[in-house]
Design a protein around this motif. Structure first.
Motif, PDB file in Angstrom:
ATOM      1  N   ILE A 135      18.428 -15.747  28.361  1.00  0.00           N
ATOM      2  CA  ILE A 135      17.667 -15.719  27.615  1.00  0.00           C
ATOM      3  C   ILE A 135      17.540 -16.644  26.316  1.00  0.00           C
ATOM      4  O   ILE A 135      18.562 -17.051  25.549  1.00  0.00           O
ATOM      5  N   SER A 136      16.635 -16.728  25.705  1.00  0.00           N
ATOM      6  CA  SER A 136      16.458 -17.743  24.445  1.00  0.00           C
ATOM      7  C   SER A 136      15.501 -16.608  23.630  1.00  0.00           C
ATOM      8  O   SER A 136      14.141 -15.997  22.972  1.00  0.00           O
ATOM      9  N   GLY A 137      16.197 -16.495  21.938  1.00  0.00           N
ATOM     10  CA  GLY A 137      15.425 -15.820  21.388  1.00  0.00           C
ATOM     11  C   GLY A 137      14.000 -16.498  20.547  1.00  0.00           C
ATOM     12  O   GLY A 137      14.367 -18.164  20.305  1.00  0.00           O
ATOM     13  N   HIS A 138      13.373 -16.175  20.543  1.00  0.00           N
ATOM     14  CA  HIS A 138      12.219 -16.438  20.553  1.00  0.00           C
ATOM     15  C   HIS A 138      11.970 -17.038  19.037  1.00  0.00           C
ATOM     16  O   HIS A 138      11.289 -18.423  19.201  1.00  0.00           O
ATOM     17  N   LYS A 139      12.822 -16.382  18.093  1.00  0.00           N
ATOM     18  CA  LYS A 139      12.216 -17.347  16.503  1.00  0.00           C
ATOM     19  C   LYS A 139      13.557 -18.641  16.869  1.00  0.00           C
ATOM     20  O   LYS A 139      13.453 -19.609  16.123  1.00  0.00           O
ATOM     21  N   SER A 140      14.662 -17.780  16.771  1.00  0.00           N
ATOM     22  CA  SER A 140      15.842 -18.691  16.586  1.00  0.00           C
ATOM     23  C   SER A 140      15.731 -19.926  17.629  1.00  0.00           C
ATOM     24  O   SER A 140      16.854 -20.758  17.165  1.00  0.00           O
ATOM     25  N   GLY A 141      16.003 -19.841  18.660  1.00  0.00           N
ATOM     26  CA  GLY A 141      15.881 -20.301  20.110  1.00  0.00           C
ATOM     27  C   GLY A 141      17.236 -20.261  20.524  1.00  0.00           C
ATOM     28  O   GLY A 141      17.735 -21.060  21.552  1.00  0.00           O
ATOM     29  N   LYS A 142      17.834 -19.399  20.445  1.00  0.00           N
ATOM     30  CA  LYS A 142      19.743 -18.999  20.445  1.00  0.00           C
ATOM     31  C   LYS A 142      19.535 -19.214  21.662  1.00  0.00           C
ATOM     32  O   LYS A 142      18.506 -17.525  22.217  1.00  0.00           O
ATOM     33  N   ILE A 143      20.546 -19.351  22.417  1.00  0.00           N
ATOM     34  CA  ILE A 143      20.556 -19.316  23.878  1.00  0.00           C
ATOM     35  C   ILE A 143      21.782 -18.088  24.510  1.00  0.00           C
ATOM     36  O   ILE A 143      22.722 -18.052  23.711  1.00  0.00           O
ATOM     37  N   LEU A 144      21.243 -17.320  24.515  1.00  0.00           N
ATOM     38  CA  LEU A 144      22.188 -16.035  25.550  1.00  0.00           C
ATOM     39  C   LEU A 144      22.579 -16.242  27.026  1.00  0.00           C
ATOM     40  O   LEU A 144      21.453 -16.377  27.381  1.00  0.00           O
ATOM     41  N   SER A 145      23.391 -15.649  27.187  1.00  0.00           N
ATOM     42  CA  SER A 145      23.681 -15.478  28.771  1.00  0.00           C
ATOM     43  C   SER A 145      24.969 -14.539  28.836  1.00  0.00           C
ATOM     44  O   SER A 145      25.093 -14.150  28.583  1.00  0.00           O
ATOM     45  N   GLY A 146      24.338 -14.254  30.700  1.00  0.00           N
ATOM     46  CA  GLY A 146      25.405 -13.146  31.469  1.00  0.00           C
ATOM     47  C   GLY A 146      24.880 -11.600  30.788  1.00  0.00           C
ATOM     48  O   GLY A 146      26.159 -10.687  31.161  1.00  0.00           O
ATOM     49  N   HIS A 147      22.812 -11.842  30.196  1.00  0.00           N
ATOM     50  CA  HIS A 147      22.908  -9.768  30.047  1.00  0.00           C
ATOM     51  C   HIS A 147      22.477  -9.350  30.944  1.00  0.00           C
ATOM     52  O   HIS A 147      21.847 -10.575  32.032  1.00  0.00           O
ATOM     53  N   HIS A 148      22.233  -8.383  31.521  1.00  0.00           N
ATOM     54  CA  HIS A 148      21.917  -7.962  32.964  1.00  0.00           C
ATOM     55  C   HIS A 148      20.683  -7.509  32.591  1.00  0.00           C
ATOM     56  O   HIS A 148      19.851  -7.376  31.529  1.00  0.00           O
TER      57      HIS A 148
END
Length: 76
Positions: free
Chosen positions: A51-64
């Motif tokens: 997923i990517s934070g809508h405002k920050s653009g921070k990419i996060l991975s491995g979440h259910h």
């Protein structure tokens, strides 16, 4: 289990927010934003996503994938 569509705007399900807060994860990136862009399921990690934070653009991975639900038309 209903997986969000690729590139859909999603939010963290309420039960996950409660769990994070009650279990000492108040600094989790999942609590920093209200809206994320669901980039898709990880092919070699079924039921996990990027997923990517809508405002920050921070990419996060491995979440259910089950921790996210698509926004309704009214929320968009």
């Amino acid at each position: 289990m209903n997986i969000p569509r690729q590139y859909a705007l999603v939010k963290v399900v309420e039960i996950m927010k409660i769990w994070l807060t009650e279990n000492g994860h108040k600094d989790s990136p999942l609590l920093e934003e209200d809206v994320f862009v669901f980039l898709g399921e990880i092919p070699n990690m079924p039921e996990h996503c990027v997923i990517s934070g809508h405002k920050s653009g921070k990419i996060l991975s491995g979440h259910h994938t089950s921790n996210f639900i698509e926004l309704s038309e009214e929320e968009v």
